[in-house]
Design an enzyme around this catalytic site. Structure first.
Site, PDB file in Angstrom:
ATOM      1  CG  HIS A   1      19.587  -1.447   1.689  1.00  0.00           C
ATOM      2  ND1 HIS A   1      18.583  -2.338   1.448  1.00  0.00           N
ATOM      3  CD2 HIS A   1      19.032  -0.031   1.229  1.00  0.00           C
ATOM      4  CE1 HIS A   1      17.507  -1.835   1.134  1.00  0.00           C
ATOM      5  NE2 HIS A   1      17.816  -0.658   0.934  1.00  0.00           N
TER       6      HIS A   1
ATOM      7  CG  ASP B   1      13.330  -1.665   0.064  1.00  0.00           C
ATOM      8  OD1 ASP B   1      12.780  -0.434  -0.062  1.00  0.00           O
ATOM      9  OD2 ASP B   1      14.607  -1.741  -0.353  1.00  0.00           O
TER      10      ASP B   1
END
Length: 455
Positions: A271, A322
C-alpha cells in the site's frame, strides 16, 4: 513433465513484440528457446502471448466475504469498521474451508492472467486461538490449494504479535493471528521443508505492520531467515495509522520503517498510500517495491498512492488483489492509472514519456517489480525463465485491428478478463479456452465450504 512447444501469432518478449513465435519449454517448465516461425510439433494457440502477471498481495480467506461488506452501518463506515466485520468472517474458517476458498480464488486468478500469488497468510491458529498440531497447518492448506489450481505461490506467513504501536495488547478478533518469534519461525521452517524442490513454491515472511510487530521482534525473526527471503509489510495504508504512528514515535510509518531497517528489493511495502514527497522519494531510492492493490484500496477508502512521484523517482511497483473485490491485473492497473488522472485532472499520467503506451509502461513495471517481490523466475517470455504465459484472444471483437501495445492497452483499459483465453504456468496449460482444467471439482469444493460456513 515432458518438454513442450507453443506457437503464438505474436508475443511480447524482451526484444519487443515478435510475430509468429514458438516458445520451447523443457521438462522443468523453463523456457529453453524463443524463436520466430512455427516450430515442429508446437501446440498452436494463435493468440497474443504476454508474460503472466504476479499477484503480490493476497488474503485468500477474504474471498469468503466477497460482496458481504457493502451495506452501510449505523455510523460512518471506514477501513476500521470493515476490519471488525472481516475479523468475524476470519474466525469461522476451518483448514478445510480455507483450502477450498483459496483454491477457488486461485482459479479466478489464473483465469484473469495471474500466474503467481503472494499469500500474506495470517490465520495461524484454531478459532479460539489454540495452535494446531502443526503450527503451519493453515499456510500448508494454501500450498495445497495452489497445487490443485496449478498456480505458483510465494507463501508469506504473517508475523503478528500486538494490537497497536508500542506493543499494545491485541483484541479478541486477532487471536488466530498471534505468535512469538519461536513459534512463528517453526511455521517458516515447516513451510520451507514443504517448498523444498517444488518449482512453484517459495517462502518469505510478512510482518503484518508496524502496529503488529516491534522492530526488535522483527529483527529477531529476520536474523533467522535466508539472506534473500522476501519480506512484505503493510505500511501507511490509512490516515489513522499515520496519526497513531506519529503519536507513538514522532515519525510517520515509512520513516519509522526506514529508520529501523535497511530496505532493499527483498522488501515489499504493501500500500504505502500516505507518504510525504520526501518519504516517496526515499522509498523509491531504497529499492523496495511498492505492492499496490488499487481496487481494494478504492473499496476500503484508503486513498491514492503517489504513483507519479514514486515512479518518477524510478520506484519499483507490483500489483495485488488483496481482499479480491475484483481479481484482474487489467483492472488493478487501470485503477492505478485512473486514480492519478482523477487526482491530477490529466490523462496518461503513468505513460513515462511522450508517445509511450500507458498500458505497456504499467504492465512492464508491474511484471518486473512483481517477479522481484515474489522471488520467482518469471516476468518475461525469455530463455531461462519459467514458462508463465497469458494468451489474449486475438479473435475477440475488442482486439479487431489491434496489435502490439495497442492490444495491451485495449486489454487493460477496455477488455479486462474477457480477453484472457489461455494461461500456461511452468509449461502446464492450466486455462484452456477460458476454462480451468480443474474448474468443476474446485468449484464443487468451494460451494460445499460456503454451505458449511453458512450454517
Amino acid at each position: 513433465m515432458e518438454s513442450r512447444k507453443f506457437h503464438f501469432a505474436s508475443a511480447l518478449t524482451p526484444q519487443g513484440w515478435l510475430s509468429d513465435v514458438t516458445v520451447s519449454v523443457d521438462g522443468q517448465g523453463m523456457i529453453s528457446t524463443v524463436q520466430t516461425g512455427a516450430g515442429e510439433g508446437a501446440e498452436r494457440l494463435s493468440g497474443i502471448a504476454v508474460p503472466a502477471m504476479p499477484n503480490v498481495h493476497s488474503h485468500a480467506h477474504q474471498r469468503f466475504m466477497l460482496g458481504l461488506a457493502e451495506r452501510a452501518g449505523p455510523g460512518a463506515d471506514s477501513f476500521w469498521t470493515w476490519r471488525e466485520a472481516m475479523y468475524g468472517f476470519a474466525l469461522r474458517l476451518s483448514p478445510e474451508d480455507l483450502e477450498a476458498v483459496a483454491a477457488q480464488l486461485y482459479v479466478e486468478m489464473l483465469k484473469s492472467g495471474f500466474s503467481v500469488v503472494g499469500e500474506f497468510q495470517y490465520l495461524h491458529h484454531q478459532p479460539d486461538g489454540t495452535p494446531y498440531a502443526d503450527p503451519a497447518e493453515m499456510s500448508l492448506r494454501c500450498f495445497a490449494a495452489a497445487q490443485h489450481a496449478g498456480i505458483g505461490i510465494t507463501i508469506l506467513p504473517t508475523l503478528y504479535a500486538f494490537g497497536g504501536f508500542g506493543g499494545q495488547d491485541p483484541v479478541a478478533g486477532q487471536r488466530r493471528f498471534l505468535n512469538k518469534a519461536e513459534r512463528f519461525l517453526k511455521i517458516v521452517d515447516n513451510l520451507s521443508i514443504q517448498a523444498g524442490g517444488h518449482a512453484l513454491r517459495h517462502v518469505g515472511i510478512s510482518p503484518h505492520s508496524l502496529r503488529a510487530v516491534t522492530p526488535e521482534l522483527l529483527r529477531e525473526v529476520i536474523s533467522a531467515l535466508p539472506e534473500n527471503a522476501p519480506i512484505h509489510v503493510h505500511v501507511a495504508e490509512q490516515v489513522k495509522e499515520v496519526e497513531d504512528c506519529l503519536a507513538f514515535s514522532g515519525r510517520r510509518p515509512v520513516e519509522l520503517l526506514m529508520q529501523h531497517f535497511d530496505l532493499s528489493d527483498r522488501w515489499t511495502a504493501i500500500h504505502a498510500t500516505h507518504m510525504t514527497a520526501a518519504e516517496t522519494a526515499a522509498l523509491a531510492r531504497s529499492g523496495a517495491i511498492a505492492g499496490l492493490c488499487p481496487t481494494t484500496e478504492a473499496n476500503l477508502g484508503d486513498g491514492i498512492f503517489p504513483a507519479t512521484g514514486f515512479m518518477g523517482e524510478r520506484g519499483a511497483i507490483a500489483i495485488g488483489s488483496d481482499s479480491h473485490i475484483t481479481v484482474s491485473p487489467a483492472e488493478d492497473l487501470r485503477m492505478l492509472e485512473y486514480s492519478q488522472r482523477l487526482r491530477d485532472l490529466t490523462r496518461n499520467a503513468l505513460a513515462g514519456g511522450p508517445g509511450r503506451s500507458t498500458g505497456r509502461s504499467l504492465y512492464d513495471a508491474a511484471l518486473t517489480g512483481g517477479a522481484r517481490s515474489m522471488r520467482q523466475p518469471v516476468g518475461a517470455i525469455a530463455p531461462g525463465l519459467r514458462a508463465d504465459i497469458t494468451i489474449l484472444d486475438a479473435a475477440h471483437p475488442l482486439l479487431a485491428g489491434r496489435a502490439g501495445d495497442a492490444a495491451l492497452d485495449t486489454w487493460i483499459f477496455s477488455g479486462g478478463n474477457a480477453l484472457v483465453k489461455d494461461v500456461i504456468v511452468g509449461g502446464a496449460h492450466v486455462v484452456k479456452d477460458r476454462h480451468h482444467i480443474h474448474e468443476e471439482t474446485i468449484a464443487r469444493d468451494f460451494r460445499a465450504a460456503l454451505r458449511r460456513l453458512d450454517t
